[in-house]
Design a protein around this motif. Structure first.
Motif, mmCIF file in Angstrom:
data_model
loop_
_atom_site.group_PDB
_atom_site.id
_atom_site.type_symbol
_atom_site.label_atom_id
_atom_site.label_comp_id
_atom_site.label_asym_id
_atom_site.label_seq_id
_atom_site.Cartn_x
_atom_site.Cartn_y
_atom_site.Cartn_z
ATOM 1 N N ASN A 1 0.669 -1.502 -0.088
ATOM 2 C CA ASN A 1 -0.056 -0.014 -0.060
ATOM 3 C C ASN A 1 0.943 1.217 -0.118
ATOM 4 O O ASN A 1 0.464 2.391 -0.663
ATOM 5 N N ILE A 2 2.106 1.194 0.658
ATOM 6 C CA ILE A 2 2.792 2.431 0.818
ATOM 7 C C ILE A 2 3.559 2.602 -0.590
ATOM 8 O O ILE A 2 3.459 3.393 -1.127
ATOM 9 N N GLU A 3 4.106 1.435 -1.234
ATOM 10 C CA GLU A 3 4.719 1.385 -2.407
ATOM 11 C C GLU A 3 4.020 1.983 -3.372
ATOM 12 O O GLU A 3 3.987 2.730 -4.484
ATOM 13 N N GLU B 1 11.082 3.693 -0.560
ATOM 14 C CA GLU B 1 11.861 3.840 0.683
ATOM 15 C C GLU B 1 11.110 3.842 2.132
ATOM 16 O O GLU B 1 11.714 3.091 2.898
ATOM 17 N N THR B 2 10.167 4.454 2.064
ATOM 18 C CA THR B 2 9.141 4.584 3.163
ATOM 19 C C THR B 2 8.743 2.956 3.410
ATOM 20 O O THR B 2 8.765 2.477 4.685
ATOM 21 N N ALA B 3 8.315 2.107 2.713
ATOM 22 C CA ALA B 3 7.808 0.808 2.585
ATOM 23 C C ALA B 3 8.965 -0.051 3.257
ATOM 24 O O ALA B 3 8.689 -1.034 4.125
ATOM 25 N N LEU C 1 10.170 -6.674 -1.725
ATOM 26 C CA LEU C 1 9.705 -5.339 -1.822
ATOM 27 C C LEU C 1 10.401 -4.610 -3.119
ATOM 28 O O LEU C 1 11.637 -5.036 -3.413
ATOM 29 N N LYS C 2 9.935 -3.454 -3.587
ATOM 30 C CA LYS C 2 10.545 -2.931 -4.840
ATOM 31 C C LYS C 2 11.886 -2.232 -4.413
ATOM 32 O O LYS C 2 12.072 -1.896 -3.352
#
Length: 381
Positions: free
Chosen positions: A145-147, A153-155, A187-188
Motif C-alpha cells: 500500500n505504501i509502495e 523507501e518508506t515501505a 519489496l521494490k
C-alpha cells in the motif's frame, strides 16, 4: 533467592546472563543494562521461556505472583501464554513496551519519526492483532500500500520497523518468529535515479556532527547553508550577498532551474551561519568565493570534495542529496506536500492543477524552514 536490592544492583556484563530466584523464575540482564523477568519450565522434554515483563516495571514481588499464576494455570492444563496477565499479546502492546525499553535514550525527533510511521502505516492495520497471528502476507500488504503511493523507501523502512518490534518480542519471549524475515526480496528496490542521501536519523545526525567539526570556516558554512536551505548546489555556490534581504534569500529567476524567482526564508540557524561568514566574505560579491581569490564563486565540486574529505562516499551522500533528505523527512513528518514542493522550487507536474495553484504558502514555508533547522539541530545534539 533474589532480593530487591540484588535485582536493583545487577550490572550488565560483556555477555547476557541470568540470575536465579526460585521455582523457575530468573532475572535476565542484557548487555545494554535492560532487565527482564523470565520464567523457565520444561514441556515435552523441551525448555520453554516466557517473559514476564521488564524490571523495574515489574517488581520482584509482582514477578513471583505472575510466576505462581502461570504455574497454577499449567497444572490445570492451560496454555501459559494465555495466562500471563499484563504481558503484552497484541502488536500495539508490544510496540508500547518496545518504545519504552528501546527508545528511552533516543532523540525526540527520531522517536517522533518512528511514532509517525507506526501511527500512519502500521498500527491502523495490525495494532489490535495478536502477535502470533500476524503473517508475512499481512506485513507485505502494508508495504505494498505504501509502495502504491510511490514511497518505496518508506515501505522498506516500515518493514524494518516491524522487524525491530518482532526482534524485541522474540527476545522477550512474546513471539517465536518474525513475519518480516520472509520479505527480504519482496519489496521494490530503492530507485537508482535518486541522488544519494541519508534518510535515517542516525546517519543524518552523524553527517551534521561531521559538518560542524569541519575545520575550514567558509566551507563549513557552505555545507551548513546547503543542508539548512536544501537549495540546489548551483544556487548555493553562486549565492550573493546582495540576494540576502532581511529574513529571506531572494534568488533571481535567472539562477533558477525553472527560471522562476525563488524565495528562501532564513531560519535563525542560517542567520547564525551568515553572521559567522560576514566578517570573512561580505566585502566581496559571493557568500562562498573561490579560495583562489580569482573573483569567481566556489567550485561546483567544493562541497562534494569536502564531504569526501570527511569520509562520506558518493554512494552515501552528494550535495544534491540534501534536497531528497529534507523532502523524505518533511513528508514523513506530515508537512503539506504543496508547501514542501514549493519550497523545493518544483513545478507542478499536473498541468491543470499547476494552472490553478499559484499559492506561494509563504507563512507555512517560514515555519517549515525553521522546523527543519530545529529538527537537524535536535538530531545533532
Amino acid at each position: 533467592m533474589l532480593t530487591e536490592l540484588k535485582v536493583k544492583d545487577a550490572k550488565p556484563k560483556d555477555k547476557r546472563y541470568m540470575m536465579r530466584d526460585d521455582k523457575g523464575l530468573y532475572l535476565r540482564v542484557d548487555t545494554s543494562g535492560n532487565k527482564y523477568w523470565i520464567l523457565r519450565y520444561w514441556e515435552q522434554k523441551k525448555e520453554r521461556q516466557i517473559s514476564l515483563g521488564p524490571y523495574p516495571d515489574i517488581s520482584l514481588k509482582d514477578a513471583r505472583i505472575k510466576r505462581d499464576e502461570i504455574q497454577t494455570a499449567r497444572a490445570k492444563g492451560e496454555t501459559p501464554l494465555s495466562t500471563i496477565g499484563r504481558s503484552p499479546q497484541i502488536f500495539a502492546d508490544v510496540v508500547a513496551e518496545w518504545l519504552k525499553v528501546r527508545m528511552g535514550d533516543r532523540a525526540e525527533s527520531y522517536i517522533r519519526t518512528i511514532r509517525l510511521r507506526l501511527n500512519k502505516y502500521i498500527l491502523p492495520e495490525i495494532g489490535r492483532t495478536p502477535l502470533m497471528k500476524i503473517t508475512s502476507a499481512d506485513v507485505l500488504k502494508i508495504c505494498r500500500n505504501i509502495e502504491s503511493l510511490g514511497h518505496n523507501e518508506t515501505a522498506r523502512r516500515v518493514k524494518t520497523l516491524i522487524g525491530q518490534v518482532y526482534s524485541f518480542a522474540i527476545a522477550a519471549g512474546y513471539a517465536e518468529s518474525d513475519p518480516t524475515a520472509a520479505l527480504h526480496r519482496a519489496l521494490k528496490p530503492q530507485s537508482r535515479k535518486h541522488y544519494a542521501t541519508f534518510t535515517d536519523s542516525a546517519d543524518i545526525a552523524m553527517l551534521m556532527r561531521a559538518i560542524r567539526a569541519y575545520p575550514y570556516t567558509v566551507m563549513r558554512c557552505a555545507m551548513l547553508f546547503s543542508v539548512y536551505t536544501f537549495a540546489r548546489p548551483g544556487e548555493v555556490r553562486s549565492a550573493e550577498w546582495s540576494e540576502i534581504k532581511g529574513d529571506v534569500w531572494d534568488i533571481p529567476a535567472g539562477k533558477m532551474k525553472m527560471k522562476r524567482r525563488h524565495i528562501v526564508p532564513l531560519s535563525s540557524q542560517v542567520k547564525a551561519v551568515l553572521d559567522e561568514l560576514r566578517p570573512i566574505t561580505d566585502e566581496g560579491r559571493w557568500l562562498f568565493p573561490s579560495p583562489r581569490n580569482d573573483g569567481r564563486c566556489m567550485s561546483e565540486n567544493g562541497v562534494r570534495t569536502a564531504l569526501r574529505a570527511m569520509g562520506f562516499t558518493n554512494a552515501q551522500i552528494v550535495p544534491h542529496g540534501f534536497r531528497a533528505m529534507f523532502s523524505t523527512v518533511a513528508n514523513e513528518e506530515g508537512w503539506n506536500r504543496d508547501v514542501i514542493e514549493r519550497q523545493l522550487a518544483h513545478v507542478e507536474k499536473n498541468a491543470i492543477r499547476g494552472a490553478y495553484n499559484h499559492a506561494e504558502y509563504m507563512p507555512e514555508r517560514i515555519k517549515l524552514m525553521q522546523w527543519w533547522a530545529d529538527w537537524l539541530d535536535a538530531l545533532e545534539n
